[in-house]
Structure formats: C-alpha cells, structure tokens
Scaffold this motif. Structure first.
Motif, PDB file in Angstrom:
ATOM      1  N   TYR A   1       6.702  -5.164   1.410  1.00 43.18           N
ATOM      2  CA  TYR A   1       5.564  -5.252   2.333  1.00 43.18           C
ATOM      3  C   TYR A   1       4.333  -4.564   1.743  1.00 43.18           C
ATOM      4  O   TYR A   1       3.205  -5.070   1.866  1.00 43.18           O
ATOM      5  N   GLN A   2       4.533  -3.423   1.088  1.00 36.58           N
ATOM      6  CA  GLN A   2       3.415  -2.709   0.469  1.00 36.58           C
ATOM      7  C   GLN A   2       2.804  -3.526  -0.659  1.00 36.58           C
ATOM      8  O   GLN A   2       1.582  -3.506  -0.859  1.00 36.58           O
ATOM      9  N   GLN A   3       3.657  -4.257  -1.391  1.00 38.62           N
ATOM     10  CA  GLN A   3       3.138  -5.109  -2.460  1.00 38.62           C
ATOM     11  C   GLN A   3       2.319  -6.260  -1.882  1.00 38.62           C
ATOM     12  O   GLN A   3       1.267  -6.629  -2.419  1.00 38.62           O
ATOM     13  N   ASP A   4       2.802  -6.837  -0.773  1.00 38.96           N
ATOM     14  CA  ASP A   4       2.040  -7.908  -0.106  1.00 38.96           C
ATOM     15  C   ASP A   4       0.679  -7.393   0.344  1.00 38.96           C
ATOM     16  O   ASP A   4      -0.341  -8.089   0.205  1.00 38.96           O
TER      17      ASP A   4
ATOM     18  N   GLN B   1      -6.774 -12.881   4.208  1.00 42.56           N
ATOM     19  CA  GLN B   1      -6.346 -11.681   3.493  1.00 42.56           C
ATOM     20  C   GLN B   1      -6.054 -10.538   4.474  1.00 42.56           C
ATOM     21  O   GLN B   1      -5.020  -9.869   4.379  1.00 42.56           O
ATOM     22  N   LEU B   2      -6.978 -10.319   5.389  1.00 48.99           N
ATOM     23  CA  LEU B   2      -6.803  -9.234   6.351  1.00 48.99           C
ATOM     24  C   LEU B   2      -5.640  -9.508   7.299  1.00 48.99           C
ATOM     25  O   LEU B   2      -5.002  -8.572   7.793  1.00 48.99           O
ATOM     26  N   GLY B   3      -5.357 -10.792   7.546  1.00 55.20           N
ATOM     27  CA  GLY B   3      -4.202 -11.143   8.354  1.00 55.20           C
ATOM     28  C   GLY B   3      -2.898 -10.760   7.667  1.00 55.20           C
ATOM     29  O   GLY B   3      -1.958 -10.282   8.304  1.00 55.20           O
ATOM     30  N   VAL B   4      -2.845 -10.960   6.343  1.00 56.54           N
ATOM     31  CA  VAL B   4      -1.661 -10.562   5.574  1.00 56.54           C
ATOM     32  C   VAL B   4      -1.498  -9.045   5.602  1.00 56.54           C
ATOM     33  O   VAL B   4      -0.379  -8.526   5.736  1.00 56.54           O
ATOM     34  N   VAL B   5      -2.608  -8.320   5.457  1.00 58.58           N
ATOM     35  CA  VAL B   5      -2.564  -6.855   5.513  1.00 58.58           C
ATOM     36  C   VAL B   5      -2.018  -6.402   6.866  1.00 58.58           C
ATOM     37  O   VAL B   5      -1.144  -5.528   6.946  1.00 58.58           O
TER      38      VAL B   5
ATOM     39  N   LEU C   1       2.332  -4.281  10.257  1.00 57.16           N
ATOM     40  CA  LEU C   1       3.095  -4.498  11.480  1.00 57.16           C
ATOM     41  C   LEU C   1       4.602  -4.464  11.187  1.00 57.16           C
ATOM     42  O   LEU C   1       5.376  -3.862  11.938  1.00 57.16           O
ATOM     43  N   SER C   2       5.009  -5.090  10.079  1.00 59.71           N
ATOM     44  CA  SER C   2       6.429  -5.085   9.708  1.00 59.71           C
ATOM     45  C   SER C   2       6.901  -3.675   9.381  1.00 59.71           C
ATOM     46  O   SER C   2       8.012  -3.275   9.762  1.00 59.71           O
TER      47      SER C   2
END
Length: 373
Positions: free
Chosen positions: A64-67, A81-85, A90-91
């Motif tokens: 998750y940190q890599q994503d 991009q901000l949605g992925v962050v 959230l996970s």
C-alpha cells in the motif's frame, strides 16, 4: 472436556491456522492479516497466528505504501492520483482499526495509526474531484454534466458535505438528466368497452426502471403540468387495430394406445404385453386477439424524430376440456390434464387487453433499453 469435543476444537484450530498460512504463502497478505486477527480473536494463544500477523501486516503495508508513493510521483490526472493515495491510506487505516477493535495485544507489534494521513488524503482528493467537477460543469453540455456529477459525487464520498458539493451535485444532475415526457397515449378501443387506465402507469414505471440507471427521467403529461420542468424529449404512443374474435368452439376426438406389461397367472415370473386403447373427446374454446402500438420519440427543441417503430401483439386464449371412453391405462399425462380440466369462463375484454399490453411492453422495453441505455 469430552474427547470428541476436544478433537473437534483441535481440528478447527489446525484448519484455521492452515488457511491463514495458505493466504500468506499465496501472497494475499492483507487477507492473511485479517485471517490472523480472527484467529487471535478466537484464541489469543494461537502462536502460528501471532507469527503471521506482523509478517502479513509488514508485507501488505509495504504494498500500500508503494502504491501511495507511485501515485504521488506518477503520471495521469491529479484527481485519480489523489484517489489512489486516499485508497492506500484507507486500507492501511482499516488494518489498524481491525487490530484495535479486536482488542489484541502483542508485545512486539502494533499497526501504525494513519488517521491523520487519511484525513489529509481525503481532503486533498475531495478538493481535486470537486474542482474537476466544477470545470466540467462549466462546459454547459449534458455529457460533461454527467461526468461532473460523478466527480462531485466522489468529492462527497471523500469528505461528506465538502464545501457546497451537495448543491453542486444537484446542479450537475439537473444539467445531466434528460427529461422525457410521455406526451400522448392514444388507446383506440373502437366499439369495445375496455379499462386501459393501467397502461400509462405501466409504461412510466418500466421507462423509469430503465432511465434511473442512465440519466433519463420520464414523466406523464400531467406531471409536466404540475411542475416547472425542462422537457428534452416527447414520446407519443398510439395503441390501435385492437380486435377480439368471437368465442369459437369445436369438438374433436383422438384415439391413444399403449402396450402395457401383464403378469401370467399360470407361469411364475412370466410377463407378456397387452395393447390397451382409449378415445378422448375434446371441447376446445378459443378467442383470438390482436393490437398494434406505434411509438415516436421527438426532440423537444429541434422537433426531429429520435426514434420510431411499430410493435404488434397477438394473444390466443384457449380452454380445453374433455372426456374419454375405453381403458384409462392408455392415457398420458397430457390426456389426463385435458380430461381433468375445469370449464373456464371466457375472459373479459379487459383481461385480453392486459395480455396484449404485456406482450407490447416486453418488446417496448427491449427497444427503450437500446435507446436509453
């Protein structure tokens, strides 16, 4: 503890450990983490789950940190991009919350609390989605308004009630929706006395069940008069060529035969066959009916025809009753269904018309799904 119960509990314990280990070995680290949490909730002394839990968390958190890191430096739209962050944080926070909610206490391990990072990520993602929605809304066309609504809904999901997003969502939806008015439903019954008042309600219900998923809203002409409505399209419907035949009755007969085994009373364990027959006399009562519906969809501004077609329908009501003479053993299930059939009263025009409209609606729905999908 009884031996059988002890064996059962041991089996369940070993199975849960194996399932958690399999998830970890397959690389499903987040699932393995949650499985280990559940194992420890059931048995806090589960050593295998205690070993897997921090390892699974470390691997899942690393992904998750890599994503998150990739999204912060990667290409593409800033909103995405901000949605992925946001999704990454959230996970991570969900894993922390699951551990805390389970009341687990491990001496050397506790997941990190990402609530502050999640709050910032939600605010940033909401701002980006909100701004993107406003930009699309300014283009003042229906397709852009639909996209604007989706972005504004995203912003509201990230941060409920963000700025004036609720009002902006409604503005985008109003601009995105296509308002269609059933302008006319002409049912030409001729000399027949028929109550067709249900038909318009059926049409509107079916149309809105299609439109609710694709930015279309349908109204009757009476709805339009009762509210300030921007009309984008009109639908005109004509139901005509409605016809019902007289009740026709005819009688016919047919003979059925069957070979059946019979035991030989004179010889043990010996069988032979005998052919039996019966004659069935059938009384058939029939009423035929038909109708046609035309539809035409027109653009309210240009008055150009968007779509039009003709939908025919036919329905035959049939009642079969009968009797037989001969050997009942020759009769099939179909023969018995006729013989046991009850005399049915002839249907009313209302009943026949409803059957015709069911056929019309089936075809009409398929055509409307193609147009308003």
């Amino acid at each position: 503890m009884k031996p059988v119960l002890s064996i059962l509990l041991l089996t369940l314990f070993l199975f849960s450990c194996q399932s958690t280990r399999k998830l970890f070995d397959k690389g499903a680290y987040d699932k393995a983490f949650y499985a280990a949490v559940n194992d420890l909730k059931k048995n806090s002394a589960n050593q295998e789950a205690s070993r897997i839990l921090p390892e699974a968390y470390k691997e899942a958190a690393s992904m998750y940190q890599q994503d998150i890191a990739n999204a912060k430096v990667g290409g593409g739209r800033k909103t995405e991009q901000l949605g992925v962050v946001y999704d990454g944080y959230l996970s991570l926070q969900k894993m922390h919350d699951a551990f805390v909610d389970a009341g687990l206490k491990l001496n050397t391990f506790r997941p990190k609390n990402y609530s502050a990072e999640l709050t910032d990520a939600a605010r940033n993602a909401a701002e980006a989605a909100y701004n993107r929605g406003l930009t699309l809304l300014q283009k003042d066309n229906r397709l852009s308004a639909r996209k604007a609504y989706d972005y504004l809904k995203m912003a509201d999901n990230y941060v409920p009630g963000y700025k004036d997003v609720i009002a902006k969502k409604q503005q985008a939806y109003d601009a995105a929706i296509t308002n269609v008015v059933v302008n006319r439903l002409d049912q030409r019954f001729g000399s027949y006395s028929i109550n067709g008042s249900f038909f318009e309600d059926d049409i509107l219900w079916n149309l809105n069940s299609i439109g609710n998923k694709s930015y279309y809203q349908f109204y009757s002409i009476n709805d339009r008069q009762s509210r300030d409505l921007r009309v984008d399209q009109f639908i005109d419907l004509n139901m005509y060529n409605i016809w019902f035949s007289n009740l026709a009755t005819n009688t016919y007969s047919y003979t059925v035969t069957k070979s059946i085994p019979v035991k030989n009373d004179k010889m043990a364990n010996s069988e032979s066959t005998v052919t039996v027959s019966a004659t069935v006399t059938v009384t058939r009562r029939v009423i035929n009916s038909r109708a046609v519906m035309d539809y035409r969809i027109t653009d309210a501004v240009s008055r150009k025809i968007v779509a039009s077609d003709r939908i025919p329908a036919q329905y035959t009501w049939e009642s079969l009753t009968g009797k037989y003479r001969g050997d009942s053993r020759a009769l099939s299930e179909r023969d018995w269904s006729i013989i046991r059939g009850n005399y049915s009263n002839r249907p009313s025009y209302d009943d026949l018309y409803r059957e015709l409209t069911r056929q019309v609606m089936t075809q009409f729905n398929f055509k409307m799904r193609d147009i308003y999908r």
